[in-house]
Design a protein around this motif. Structure first.
Motif, short mmCIF file in Angstrom:
data_model
loop_
_atom_site.label_atom_id
_atom_site.label_comp_id
_atom_site.label_asym_id
_atom_site.label_seq_id
_atom_site.Cartn_x
_atom_site.Cartn_y
_atom_site.Cartn_z
N GLY A 1 12.88 -73.39 -29.72
CA GLY A 1 14.28 -73.01 -29.86
C GLY A 1 14.51 -71.57 -29.40
N THR A 2 15.73 -71.10 -29.59
CA THR A 2 16.12 -69.76 -29.15
C THR A 2 16.00 -68.78 -30.31
OG1 THR A 2 17.66 -70.63 -27.50
CG2 THR A 2 18.04 -68.37 -28.25
N PHE A 3 15.28 -67.69 -30.08
CA PHE A 3 15.04 -66.65 -31.09
C PHE A 3 15.78 -65.37 -30.69
CE2 PHE A 3 11.82 -69.72 -31.73
CZ PHE A 3 11.42 -69.63 -33.06
N THR A 4 16.24 -64.64 -31.68
CA THR A 4 16.99 -63.39 -31.46
C THR A 4 16.17 -62.20 -31.92
OG1 THR A 4 19.08 -64.57 -31.82
CG2 THR A 4 19.13 -62.16 -31.95
N VAL A 5 16.07 -61.20 -31.06
CA VAL A 5 15.38 -59.94 -31.39
C VAL A 5 16.46 -58.87 -31.57
CG1 VAL A 5 13.69 -58.22 -30.67
CG2 VAL A 5 13.38 -60.63 -30.04
N SER A 6 16.55 -58.31 -32.76
CA SER A 6 17.52 -57.26 -33.07
C SER A 6 16.78 -55.97 -33.37
CB SER A 6 18.37 -57.68 -34.28
OG SER A 6 19.20 -56.63 -34.69
N TYR A 7 17.25 -54.87 -32.80
CA TYR A 7 16.57 -53.58 -33.04
C TYR A 7 17.60 -52.50 -33.32
CZ TYR A 7 17.86 -52.82 -28.13
OH TYR A 7 18.55 -52.71 -26.94
N GLU B 1 12.53 -43.54 -23.73
CA GLU B 1 11.91 -42.37 -24.36
C GLU B 1 11.43 -42.80 -25.74
OE1 GLU B 1 15.61 -40.08 -26.48
OE2 GLU B 1 15.46 -39.90 -24.30
N LYS B 2 10.67 -41.94 -26.39
CA LYS B 2 10.16 -42.27 -27.71
C LYS B 2 11.31 -42.34 -28.72
CE LYS B 2 5.40 -40.64 -27.41
NZ LYS B 2 4.35 -39.82 -28.05
N VAL B 3 11.14 -43.23 -29.69
CA VAL B 3 12.16 -43.43 -30.72
C VAL B 3 11.50 -43.37 -32.09
CG1 VAL B 3 13.62 -44.82 -29.21
CG2 VAL B 3 11.91 -45.95 -30.65
N ALA B 4 12.33 -43.20 -33.12
CA ALA B 4 11.85 -43.20 -34.50
C ALA B 4 12.14 -44.54 -35.14
CB ALA B 4 12.53 -42.08 -35.29
N LEU B 5 11.15 -45.08 -35.86
CA LEU B 5 11.26 -46.40 -36.48
C LEU B 5 11.34 -46.26 -37.99
CD1 LEU B 5 8.51 -48.29 -34.46
CD2 LEU B 5 10.96 -48.38 -34.06
N SER B 6 11.94 -47.23 -38.63
CA SER B 6 11.96 -47.33 -40.08
C SER B 6 11.75 -48.79 -40.44
CB SER B 6 13.28 -46.80 -40.65
OG SER B 6 14.37 -47.56 -40.16
N ASP B 7 11.69 -49.08 -41.73
CA ASP B 7 11.53 -50.47 -42.16
C ASP B 7 12.73 -51.30 -41.67
OD1 ASP B 7 9.24 -49.72 -43.43
OD2 ASP B 7 10.17 -49.51 -45.40
N GLY B 8 12.43 -52.39 -41.02
CA GLY B 8 13.48 -53.25 -40.52
C GLY B 8 14.09 -52.79 -39.22
N SER B 9 13.44 -51.84 -38.52
CA SER B 9 13.98 -51.38 -37.24
C SER B 9 14.01 -52.50 -36.21
CB SER B 9 13.17 -50.20 -36.71
OG SER B 9 13.38 -49.05 -37.49
N VAL B 10 13.00 -53.36 -36.23
CA VAL B 10 12.93 -54.49 -35.29
C VAL B 10 12.84 -55.77 -36.11
CG1 VAL B 10 11.69 -55.56 -33.38
CG2 VAL B 10 11.76 -53.05 -33.59
N ARG B 11 13.76 -56.69 -35.86
CA ARG B 11 13.77 -57.96 -36.58
C ARG B 11 13.83 -59.11 -35.57
NH1 ARG B 11 18.59 -58.22 -40.48
NH2 ARG B 11 19.67 -57.54 -38.60
N VAL B 12 13.11 -60.17 -35.88
CA VAL B 12 13.12 -61.38 -35.04
C VAL B 12 13.63 -62.53 -35.90
CG1 VAL B 12 11.79 -62.91 -33.55
CG2 VAL B 12 11.17 -60.48 -33.72
#
Length: 697
Positions: A95-101, A52-63
């Motif tokens: 290499g291996t990258f991490t996606v954090s949300y 469903e739709k979500v609300a985002l803020s600064d830094g909501s998704v980081r790689v």
């Protein structure tokens, strides 16, 4: 009252202390690159798709790269629908990258998680995924407790006020009932303010130090949840006015009616009057009764509007506001909350009246019994609709946390209805007209009142006597003149000589006051014994107390339900995740090797298509360090799933060209994190075996 509140809070704390962090109500259903995928070149952006739709803020998704350094541009955007993306810097290494949300779902709950993907080949990473949670820790526990207190305060305030207006208007003058309703208002107001302060940290960092961050508070006020909390505070101001009128002007009007009725009764006992006089006396009474009726009607309308608005502050920001049929679900949720308040709040008020009020009429108990029955009917209808909407299938009812909690709630409601049936039986046996017990109770009440009046009169006499003595001692000249003007044998009226008072007489008044107070205490105790000796009322008190105990646990389970991902959403997210993993595309691994002999270094690139459960096509490309095809005599591959003790499953590919080996129909029995072993032989005696892990299926 204190014991009941302690029980209320103790059960709440016990149930909430071991609660897990709040479950997400929006789930990640897909991503590009997919979780565990290995891509040949660095992507320009990472996209995430939610249920469903979500609300985002600064830094909501980081790689983050393997060393933990951020490699995204920092601003996530809505690509389409429920898909969001963040752009990456160019020139990323292998290499291996991490996606954090960490985002906020449409029903105001925080959602957090993380996954990995690899460029070129997997590598070690310093980023830990174990702490990627939302709504947990100290702040999460405080927020959950605040939600429980807010529900409890709403139930006590709304249910108590409704009980007084609809069932027992005389109860507006009972102090214990007043304290109960006011305590509900204070609890709801305090909890709402606390939730407003906790909200920023709860959906963000989770740090206690961020609770009083005014910047976060400003951001919260711009969200749907923040607007709902502010609206609730404004409505609570109107509720305070309602309570002030209910326990102020309304009680005063009731007292005026009672005084007028008493005067009419005295007039009739004094000798009776003609029809004209009777009409003349009852005119003001009729006006007072009409005024009270109008005030009752106004309080009922105003209270209903305020209560519905408070219930809507939950419905418009939580489960009912998202998902299917939201336009119908929100008013149904409002009705559900009001029915809960009428039933459980009225039940608590009845319990308080049975234990702490001097008496309560059987008619009031019967009126509440009818209100409670209507509330249970409304709860059943609205609960069935909400259950269908949030669960959706029989499997979700048993296989999801939400469904299991719902079954527990249904069981508790069944127990509560059973105990309520017992209470109705006790209620039916209470006589409508006063019996001997009621007569004795009335006599005890009158005796206590007389004793109290005697004590007050004695105290007043003592004070008056002391003032007179002080006045006499302060005016010796006036006292002498008076004595001279009135001789001992004079018959002239005027200022008679005061009688002599010895020290024993001075002690009589305090002693009489103390004796009167003791009589009042004895009369009150006698009244309580007579009231408690009534087996019908004692049975009703026990059954209502049992109902209240079950209701406390039921409220805790309901609070947990509002913080749990609905079964329908959880199942849909699982299905979408499984589908997305099946559509993740071919797997590609580049594995370097060194057999140790002359000309023994190179790399093997293995591809598996479509990299899912079932049949797959495998290719192995062997190249030299300079990138040219490496003609080796033998290549072997094996698959092992250590978590399930499966394998190794050997695969012997066929050579179809220089450095190119292939095999079709490679069977992967189940999804999981597989270990892929590649053995390359470069001569008769030189060979090397290397391993890589990859998620398949």
């Amino acid at each position: 009252m204190g014991a009941l509140l302690l029980l209320f809070l103790a059960v709440a704390g016990a149930l909430l202390a071991g609660a897990a962090p709040v479950s997400a109500h929006a789930a990640l259903t897909g991503s590009d690159p997919a979780q565990g995928a290995v891509v040949d070149k660095a992507p320009a952006q990472v996209s995430l798709t939610f249920s469903e739709k979500v609300a985002l803020s600064d830094g909501s998704v980081r790689v983050l790269d393997p060393s933990g350094k951020r490699v995204d541009t920092g601003k996530a955007s809505n690509l389409s629908g429920a898909t969001y993306g963040v752009k990456l810097h160019s020139g990323l290494p292998d290499g291996t990258f991490t996606v954090s949300y960490q985002v906020v779902s449409a029903d105001s709950h925080p959602v957090a998680g993380a996954f990995t993907f690899s460029i070129g080949a997997p590598s070690t990473t310093s980023v830990s995924l174990s702490d990627q949670t939302a709504g947990g820790g100290v702040v999460g526990g405080l927020y959950g407790f605040g939600r429980y207190i807010s529900y409890a305060g709403f139930i006590l305030m709304v249910g108590g006020g409704a009980f007084v207006l609809a069932c027992w208007q005389r109860g507006a003058a009972v102090r214990a009932v007043q304290r109960l309703v006011v305590s509900g208002w204070v609890a709801l107001t305090s909890a709402t303010l606390a939730l407003l302060l906790l909200r920023g940290s709860y959906t963000g960092s989770g740090k206690v130090g961020d609770i009083f961050d005014l910047t976060l508070l400003g951001q919260v006020l711009q969200t749907k949840a923040g607007a709902a909390l502010v609206s609730r505070l404004l409505l609570l101001a109107a509720a305070a006015l309602f309570i002030a009128v209910l326990f102020g002007a309304y009680v005063k009007r009731d007292a005026e009616n009672a005084d007028a009725d008493g005067e009419n009764a005295d007039g009739e006992d004094a000798g009776g009057e003609g029809a004209d006089g009777e009409t003349e006396k009852r005119g003001p009474d009729a006006d007072l009764a009409a005024e009270k009726k109008d005030l009752t009607f106004g309080l009922a309308i105003g209270g209903t509007v305020v209560a519905a608005g408070l219930a809507a502050s939950w419905a418009m920001a939580e489960h009912a506001s998202t998902g299917i049929q939201a336009g119908l679900a929100m008013p149904v949720d409002v009705l559900h909350l009001l029915a809960v308040a009428l039933w459980l709040g009225g039940l608590t008020t009845l319990l308080v009246a049975l234990y702490w009020a001097p008496s309560i009429e059987a008619a009031a108990v019967r009126r509440f019994s009818r209100v409670a029955f209507a509330s249970v009917v409304a709860l059943t209808v609205t609960g069935l609709y909400q259950s269908w909407r949030q669960v959706g299938s029989w499997s979700a009812l048993t296989d999801t946390t939400y469904g299991q909690l719902l079954l527990v709630k249904v069981g508790l409601v069944a127990v509560l209805v059973g105990v309520a049936w017992i209470s109705r039986r006790w209620t039916a046996q209470i006589p409508e007209t006063p019996e001997a017990v009621d007569t004795a109770e009335t006599a005890a009440t009158a005796e206590a009142a007389d004793a109290t009046d005697s004590a007050e009169t004695a105290d007043a006499d003592a004070e008056e006597k002391q003032r007179a003595e002080v006045a006499a001692g302060a005016s010796p000249v006036a006292g002498a003149s008076s004595m001279a003007a009135a001789s001992p044998g004079s018959d002239t009226p005027g200022t008679p000589a005061a009688p002599d008072k010895g020290p024993e007489d001075a002690e009589d008044s305090p002693r009489a006051a103390q004796l009167a107070r003791q009589r009042a205490a004895v009369a009150t105790a006698r009244q309580k014994r007579i009231r408690d000796a009534d087996p019908l009322r004692s049975g009703l008190r026990r059954s209502v107390l049992a109902e209240a105990g079950v209701a406390v646990v039921l409220l805790a389970v309901t609070t947990a339900l509002t913080s749990t991902e609905p079964g329908r959403t959880e199942e849909a997210a699982k299905a979408a995740t499984a589908s997305a993993s099946q559509r993740s595309g071919p797997l590609s691994l580049t594995i370097p090797f060194d057999t140790g002999g002359q000309d023994g270094k190179g790399s093997a690139r293995l591809t598996l298509d479509p990299a899912r459960v079932g049949g797959n096509e495998m290719h192995v490309f062997v190249t030299r360090p300079n990138g040219k095809a490496f003609d080796v005599p033998e290549v072997k591959v094996a698959f092992t799933l250590d978590a399930k003790d499966i394998g190794p499953l050997p695969v012997v590919p066929d050579r179809i060209a220089t450095g190119h080996w292939t095999a079709s129909g490679v069977q992967i029995p189940m999804a999981g994190d597989w270990k892929i072993t590649v053995t390359v032989r470069t001569s008769d005696i030189d060979q090397a075996t290397v391993n890589k892990n990859a998620k398949i299926g």
